[in-house]
Write an enzyme that holds these catalytic residues in place. Structure first.
Site, PDB file in Angstrom:
ATOM      1  N   SER A  10      38.831  87.637  77.517  1.00  8.80           N
ATOM      2  CA  SER A  10      39.356  86.854  76.393  1.00  8.80           C
ATOM      3  C   SER A  10      40.000  87.798  75.394  1.00  8.80           C
ATOM      4  O   SER A  10      39.325  88.654  74.804  1.00  8.80           O
ATOM      5  CB  SER A  10      38.232  86.092  75.690  1.00  8.80           C
ATOM      6  OG  SER A  10      38.717  85.667  74.418  1.00  8.80           O
ATOM      7  N   HIS A  35      42.154  85.070  79.628  1.00  8.89           N
ATOM      8  CA  HIS A  35      41.611  83.898  78.932  1.00  8.89           C
ATOM      9  C   HIS A  35      42.184  83.845  77.517  1.00  8.89           C
ATOM     10  O   HIS A  35      42.073  84.806  76.742  1.00  8.89           O
ATOM     11  CB  HIS A  35      40.090  83.985  78.898  1.00  8.89           C
ATOM     12  CG  HIS A  35      39.420  82.773  78.341  1.00  8.89           C
ATOM     13  ND1 HIS A  35      39.229  81.620  79.071  1.00  8.89           N
ATOM     14  CD2 HIS A  35      38.890  82.530  77.116  1.00  8.89           C
ATOM     15  CE1 HIS A  35      38.610  80.718  78.322  1.00  8.89           C
ATOM     16  NE2 HIS A  35      38.400  81.244  77.126  1.00  8.89           N
ATOM     17  N   ASP A  37      42.205  81.923  73.989  1.00  5.06           N
ATOM     18  CA  ASP A  37      41.417  81.054  73.117  1.00  5.06           C
ATOM     19  C   ASP A  37      42.265  80.557  71.959  1.00  5.06           C
ATOM     20  O   ASP A  37      42.591  81.319  71.044  1.00  5.06           O
ATOM     21  CB  ASP A  37      40.220  81.829  72.566  1.00  5.06           C
ATOM     22  CG  ASP A  37      39.139  82.007  73.622  1.00  5.06           C
ATOM     23  OD1 ASP A  37      38.730  81.010  74.228  1.00  5.06           O
ATOM     24  OD2 ASP A  37      38.714  83.167  73.829  1.00  5.06           O
ATOM     25  N   MET A  39      42.551  78.228  68.745  1.00  4.97           N
ATOM     26  CA  MET A  39      41.668  77.594  67.747  1.00  4.97           C
ATOM     27  C   MET A  39      42.487  77.090  66.569  1.00  4.97           C
ATOM     28  O   MET A  39      43.395  77.782  66.103  1.00  4.97           O
ATOM     29  CB  MET A  39      40.651  78.620  67.238  1.00  4.97           C
ATOM     30  CG  MET A  39      39.834  79.254  68.341  1.00  4.97           C
ATOM     31  SD  MET A  39      38.691  80.448  67.651  1.00  4.97           S
ATOM     32  CE  MET A  39      37.910  81.052  69.145  1.00  4.97           C
ATOM     33  N   HIS A  68      42.310  78.033  76.902  1.00  2.14           N
ATOM     34  CA  HIS A  68      41.164  77.271  76.422  1.00  2.14           C
ATOM     35  C   HIS A  68      41.527  76.689  75.055  1.00  2.14           C
ATOM     36  O   HIS A  68      41.520  77.402  74.043  1.00  2.14           O
ATOM     37  CB  HIS A  68      39.964  78.231  76.335  1.00  2.14           C
ATOM     38  CG  HIS A  68      38.716  77.624  75.781  1.00  2.14           C
ATOM     39  ND1 HIS A  68      37.637  78.398  75.396  1.00  2.14           N
ATOM     40  CD2 HIS A  68      38.351  76.330  75.573  1.00  2.14           C
ATOM     41  CE1 HIS A  68      36.673  77.606  74.955  1.00  2.14           C
ATOM     42  NE2 HIS A  68      37.075  76.355  75.041  1.00  2.14           N
ATOM     43  N   MET A  70      40.833  74.865  71.883  1.00  2.00           N
ATOM     44  CA  MET A  70      39.794  74.387  70.965  1.00  2.00           C
ATOM     45  C   MET A  70      40.516  73.736  69.798  1.00  2.00           C
ATOM     46  O   MET A  70      40.506  74.239  68.660  1.00  2.00           O
ATOM     47  CB  MET A  70      38.915  75.566  70.525  1.00  2.00           C
ATOM     48  CG  MET A  70      37.996  76.045  71.637  1.00  2.00           C
ATOM     49  SD  MET A  70      37.338  77.699  71.346  1.00  2.00           S
ATOM     50  CE  MET A  70      38.652  78.677  72.050  1.00  2.00           C
ATOM     51  N   MET A 139      30.544  76.058  77.783  1.00  5.99           N
ATOM     52  CA  MET A 139      30.404  76.960  76.637  1.00  5.99           C
ATOM     53  C   MET A 139      28.949  77.437  76.544  1.00  5.99           C
ATOM     54  O   MET A 139      28.027  76.628  76.474  1.00  5.99           O
ATOM     55  CB  MET A 139      30.781  76.254  75.334  1.00  5.99           C
ATOM     56  CG  MET A 139      32.259  75.948  75.164  1.00  5.99           C
ATOM     57  SD  MET A 139      33.366  77.348  75.428  1.00  5.99           S
ATOM     58  CE  MET A 139      32.784  78.511  74.183  1.00  5.99           C
ATOM     59  N   ASP A 175      31.662  80.721  79.247  1.00  8.53           N
ATOM     60  CA  ASP A 175      32.381  81.387  78.153  1.00  8.53           C
ATOM     61  C   ASP A 175      31.454  81.549  76.954  1.00  8.53           C
ATOM     62  O   ASP A 175      30.980  80.551  76.396  1.00  8.53           O
ATOM     63  CB  ASP A 175      33.597  80.518  77.787  1.00  8.53           C
ATOM     64  CG  ASP A 175      34.510  81.131  76.741  1.00  8.53           C
ATOM     65  OD1 ASP A 175      34.281  82.281  76.337  1.00  8.53           O
ATOM     66  OD2 ASP A 175      35.469  80.438  76.358  1.00  8.53           O
TER      67      ASP A 175
HETATM   68  C1  DX5 Z   1      34.605  81.398  71.764  1.00  4.61           C
HETATM   69  C2  DX5 Z   1      35.673  81.710  72.783  1.00  4.61           C
HETATM   70  C3  DX5 Z   1      35.313  82.784  73.723  1.00  4.61           C
HETATM   71  C4  DX5 Z   1      35.078  84.114  73.079  1.00  4.61           C
HETATM   72  C5  DX5 Z   1      34.078  84.844  73.897  1.00  4.61           C
HETATM   73  O1  DX5 Z   1      34.969  80.271  71.048  1.00  4.61           O
HETATM   74  O2  DX5 Z   1      35.962  80.545  73.552  1.00  4.61           O
HETATM   75  O3  DX5 Z   1      36.267  82.899  74.780  1.00  4.61           O
HETATM   76  O4  DX5 Z   1      36.240  84.873  72.979  1.00  4.61           O
HETATM   77  O5  DX5 Z   1      33.761  86.017  73.224  1.00  4.61           O
HETATM   78  P1  DX5 Z   1      32.498  86.894  73.616  1.00  4.61           P
HETATM   79  O6  DX5 Z   1      32.671  87.272  75.073  1.00  4.61           O
HETATM   80  O7  DX5 Z   1      32.589  88.059  72.699  1.00  4.61           O
HETATM   81  O8  DX5 Z   1      31.298  86.039  73.425  1.00  4.61           O
HETATM   82 ZN    ZN Z   2      37.240  80.632  75.474  1.00  7.03          ZN
END
Ligand code: DX5
Ligand code: ZN
Length: 225
Positions: A10, A35, A37, A39, A68, A70, A139, A175
């Protein structure tokens, strides 16, 4: 269960001042997927990046772009992420009232469709959309931030979803808080795709990324054999 192990760094944990280089470095050092993310500061309490950043990263890697989302709502933005070069687009089951419609919209754009479940969300929400799915993302932290502790209560959910998947061609991904210590627990529960941010980008060099990725992969493989 013979789905191949996929390691998905990620880039939430990467150095944002040199994202293209970071994506090249993990791609060249063992990453199967990248990956991404996304947000929105609304569905989750943090803001990251959007389709323009992903589009600018696309030429830096041939790896699968595992996006992903969010964000809520997600439907108005799915096309932009498809056009940006995402290969898999995952939406949260909690992000809107029409999960089936969202998954159909992703596949209609020629992309693989995924659903993500927050730690508190039970697996029954996906019972009637299994035929619309290419990936299920469990998650193992509350989404929004990297560097959180792995919530082991979701391992039972992973086992149940693995049984629901059966022989279907659906990847089972986890994740949050994934390290060489927690990856084997997930792999033993049937997970084949492992997202890791801080555990991969720690060290800050391509050599460190290679070691970190191979440690997670070896730990996951060992739990399956
Ligand atoms: C959290 C993300 C993850 C995050 C994981 O909301 O979806 O992908 O980057 O980070 P680590 O591996 O540091 O927990
Ligand atoms: Zn993620």
């Amino acid at each position: 269960m013979n789905r191949p192990i996929r390691i998905a760094p990620s880039i939430l944990a990467a150095d944002y001042s040199k994202l293209g280089q970071e994506v090249r470095d993990v791609t060249d050092n063992g990453a199967d997927w990248i990956h991404l993310d996304v947000m929105d500061g609304h569905f989750v309490p943090n803001i990251s990046y959007g389709p323009d950043v992903i589009k600018s990263l696309r030429p830096h890697s041939k790896a699968v772009f595992d996006c992903h989302l969010m964000i809520a709502p997600c439907d108005p933005y799915v096309e932009a992420f498809a056009k940006a070069g995402c290969d898999i687009i995952t939406v949260h089951a909690e992000a809107g009232p029409h999960l089936h419609r969202s998954l159909q919209a992703i596949r209609a754009l020629g992309k693989k469709a995924g659903v993500s479940l927050n730690p508190a969300t039970p697996e029954n929400v996906i019972e009637y959309v299994l035929d619309e799915l290419d990936l299920i993302l469990i998650m193992s932290v509350n989404p929004g931030f990297g560097g959180q502790k792995f919530i082991s209560a979701v391992l039972e959910k992973a086992r149940r979803i693995n049984a629901m998947i059966g022989d279907r061609p659906i990847d089972l991904e986890i994740d949050g808080g994934v390290t060489a210590d927690t990856a084997p627990l997930a792999a033993a529960a049937g997970v084949n795709a492992l997202v890791a941010g801080s555990a991969i980008f720690k060290g800050g060099t391509a050599e460190a990324y290679r070691d970190n990725i191979s440690a997670i992969r070896a730990a996951a493989e060992s739990a399956r054999s």
